[in-house]
Design an enzyme around this catalytic site. Structure first.
Site, short mmCIF file in Angstrom:
data_model
loop_
_atom_site.label_atom_id
_atom_site.label_comp_id
_atom_site.label_asym_id
_atom_site.label_seq_id
_atom_site.Cartn_x
_atom_site.Cartn_y
_atom_site.Cartn_z
N ALA A 239 -75.21 14.97 31.89
CA ALA A 239 -75.01 16.38 31.50
C ALA A 239 -75.84 16.55 30.22
CB ALA A 239 -73.53 16.65 31.29
N GLY B 10 -76.05 13.26 27.78
CA GLY B 10 -76.67 12.08 28.38
C GLY B 10 -78.13 12.30 28.69
N THR C 198 -73.49 12.70 40.45
CA THR C 198 -74.21 13.60 41.36
C THR C 198 -75.70 13.29 41.14
OG1 THR C 198 -72.50 15.22 40.83
CG2 THR C 198 -74.41 16.03 42.03
N VAL D 20 -70.24 10.24 29.97
CA VAL D 20 -69.48 11.11 30.86
C VAL D 20 -68.33 11.76 30.10
CG1 VAL D 20 -70.10 9.73 32.89
CG2 VAL D 20 -67.93 9.30 31.72
N SER E 176 -73.02 12.02 16.97
CA SER E 176 -72.85 13.38 16.45
C SER E 176 -74.19 14.08 16.30
CB SER E 176 -72.15 13.37 15.09
OG SER E 176 -72.05 14.70 14.60
N LYS F 222 -66.04 8.37 14.02
CA LYS F 222 -66.51 9.64 14.61
C LYS F 222 -65.37 10.68 14.59
CE LYS F 222 -69.01 12.68 16.87
NZ LYS F 222 -68.37 13.40 17.88
N HIS G 220 -65.08 11.93 11.15
CA HIS G 220 -66.24 12.81 10.93
C HIS G 220 -65.91 14.22 11.44
CE1 HIS G 220 -69.65 14.97 12.67
NE2 HIS G 220 -70.40 14.46 11.70
N ASN G 221 -65.37 14.28 12.64
CA ASN G 221 -65.06 15.59 13.22
C ASN G 221 -63.94 16.29 12.45
OD1 ASN G 221 -66.90 14.70 15.08
ND2 ASN G 221 -65.79 15.49 16.84
N GLU H 13 -65.49 17.72 9.55
CA GLU H 13 -66.28 18.89 10.01
C GLU H 13 -65.37 20.12 10.13
OE1 GLU H 13 -68.62 18.04 13.62
OE2 GLU H 13 -67.78 19.87 14.46
#
Ligand SMILES: NC(=O)c1ccc[n+]([C@@H]2O[C@H](COP(=O)([O-])OP(=O)(O)OC[C@H]3O[C@@H](n4cnc5c(N)ncnc54)[C@H](OP(=O)(O)O)[C@@H]3O)[C@@H](O)[C@H]2O)c1
Length: 479
Positions: free
Chosen positions: A13, A16, A36, A76, A130, A185, A188-189, A192
């Protein structure tokens, strides 16, 4: 199929796909795979000229395309899809191979997955990424956890594709074992969320107390962005505020529904902080502020509640107020980072990760959403003293926050008098004052607990636990 690809990305997506292109643009041969398969085909068709891609259709082909030790990046949807992908690929891998989960996983899941795969001899590298889709393509901040051995095989590649700080150093470093990368992470968020909330409060105060228009506030933010608040979030805030809605000709910010959404990492930061007993009140207020904004029915039912009559400021007073808001914003930001780094230190101690806090500040300087000139200062503070108990114990930050405090208080007085909510600013100041206080009312809290629940208390003048016989003669007994 020849095993020619140095790295593979499954889950194509937006994140990735861009990460795969970033690897390829940096000279790595990248095997691509997606549940897919059409997405993998489309990636190669559309961007095949950017570097070397190996299109693969099945999980078996994908694994076969990778040179050993295999480096398999999973991008994913976080949660069950990650477990499904691991279940599919793990039996195809060999000891020494690694699965790199770049999704926004909960660090507890990462710890579990790492443990399970370690038993098979497979390295599991839970990695925070990030910078959104733009960062994934052009250089994100990357926070890998996992074994030192896996970093030796993967780190140089991550260093190549990561953002670079102004001094040229890569915005990635080995954070620590198992869940350390995803934990960092997560925080971090959380930071944020707090940064965004504080900026939003500054905007609201400039608008409702000082009476500035969104375009004028955009200019104020642009000025701030040339000073100590220089950061990606301040920069984009100016852009958003200056934007005019094409359909109505109104400021964009006036036509957007005022209901903030969230995906969950800010909430996790607060939940985990509660478990670790770390006060992250600024981050918590940011999460709650989004929650309040989303309660539209509750807000509608409360709209007629009494509030103060707004008193417009003169032009000169508005300009002076804007300067004070800058001070309040900066001081509150120092507190948010103080709280966030405290949580990382506490997580590191709890799980034995030995996280280098200076290195964390360093790799957030580029690529990620909270990138800011300010992070250089934090890194310097930890470089000067690795065991700094709190950012507020750093001489430089202490001096700056001390210099800001009068204006910080004045802004909160104005906010309160004019009825403009500023929960982030207020929580940050309360934290600052609580840490400064010679005595806290926690002594009274302990007395209450002892009264109703015989929970005992400690004394300031001698060791031991004590209980007062509240229902009897109120004499004190040693517990
Ligand atoms: N978007 C961001 O800014 C951002 C930033 C940092 C981190 N992240 C994290 O990065 C990861 C990827 O994010 P994204 O926005 O690019 O994509 P996403 O919408 O979170 O996930 C879509 C991808 O997951 C695959 N997938 C879903 N369920 C699956 C299953 N059961 N088995 C195999 N594959 C499955 C989809 O395959 P199909 O094509 O077959 O449906 C697709 O490739 C997420 O964990 C996200 O939290 C996102």
């Amino acid at each position: 199929m020849s095993s020619s690809a140095q790295i593979g990305v499954t889950g194509l997506a937006v994140m990735g796909r861009n990460l795969a292109r970033n690897f390829a643009r940096n000279g790595f041969t990248v095997a691509v795979h997606n549940r897919t398969a059409a997405k993998a085909r489309a990636l190669v068709d559309e961007f095949g000229d950017e570097g070397e891609f190996v299109y693969t259709e099945t999980a078996k082909d994908f694994v076969a395309a990778l040179e050993r030790p295999r480096r398999l990046v999973v991008m994913v949807k976080a949660g069950e899809p990650t477990d499904a992908v691991i279940k599919e690929f793990a039996p195809l891998l060999e000891p020494g191979d690694m699965i790199v989960d770049g999704g926004n996983a909960h660090f507890a899941d990462t710890r579990r997955r790492e443990r399970e795969l370690r038993e098979l001899g497979i390295h599991f590298v839970g990695t925070g990424v990030s910078g959104g889709e733009e960062g994934a393509l052009n250089g994100p901040s990357i926070m890998p956890g996992g074994s030192a051995e896996s970093y030796a095989a993967l780190g140089p590649m991550l260093e190549k594709i990561s953002a670079k700080a102004a001094d040229g150093s890569p915005c990635t470093a080995h954070i620590g074992p198992d869940g350390a990368g995803h934990f960092v992470k997560m925080v971090h968020n959380g930071i944020e969320y707090a940064d965004m909330q504080l900026i939003a409060e500054a905007y609201q105060l400039l608008r409702e107390v000082a009476g500035y228009s969104p375009a004028e506030i955009a200019d104020i933010f642009r000025t701030w962005n040339r000073g100590r608040l220089d950061s990606y979030l301040i920069e984009i805030t100016a852009e958003v505020l200056a934007h005019v809605d094409a359909a109505t000709g109104k400021p964009f910010v006036d036509v957007v529904a005022d209901r903030a959404e969230q995906k969950g990492t800010g909430r996790w930061t607060v939940q985990i902080a509660l478990d670790l007993g770390v006060p992250v009140s600024g981050i918590a207020e940011a999460v709650f502020a989004r929650s309040v904004s989303g309660h539209t029915e509750l807000r509608a039912a409360s709209r007629d509640l009494a509030g103060p009559v707004a008193e417009p400021l003169s032009k000169e007073a508005a300009a002076a107020f804007a300067d004070r808001v800058e001070q309040a914003l900066y001081a509150s930001k120092i507190v948010s980072y103080t709280q966030g780094f405290h949580e990382i230190a506490a997580g590191s101690a709890e799980y034995g990760w030995d996280i280098d806090l200076g290195a964390v500040a360093s790799i957030w300087r580029g690529g990620c959403i909270i990138r800011a000139a300010f992070l250089d200062r934090i890194r310097a503070a930890y470089d000067a003293r690795a065991d700094l108990p709190s950012l507020l114990a750093d001489e430089g930050f202490a001096r700056e926050i001390g210099a800001a405090q009068d204006d910080w208080r004045a802004v909160l007085v104005a906010a309160t008098q004019q009825g403009v909510p500023a929960p982030g600013f207020a929580a940050a100041l309360a934290y600052y004052d609580a840490l400064r206080a010679e005595r806290l009312p926690a002594a009274l809290t302990q007395g209450q607990r002892d009264y109703f629940g015989a929970h005992t208390y400690r004394r300031t003048d001698r060791e031991g636990s004590f209980h007062t016989l509240w229902g009897g003669d109120r004499s004190e007994v040693e517990a």
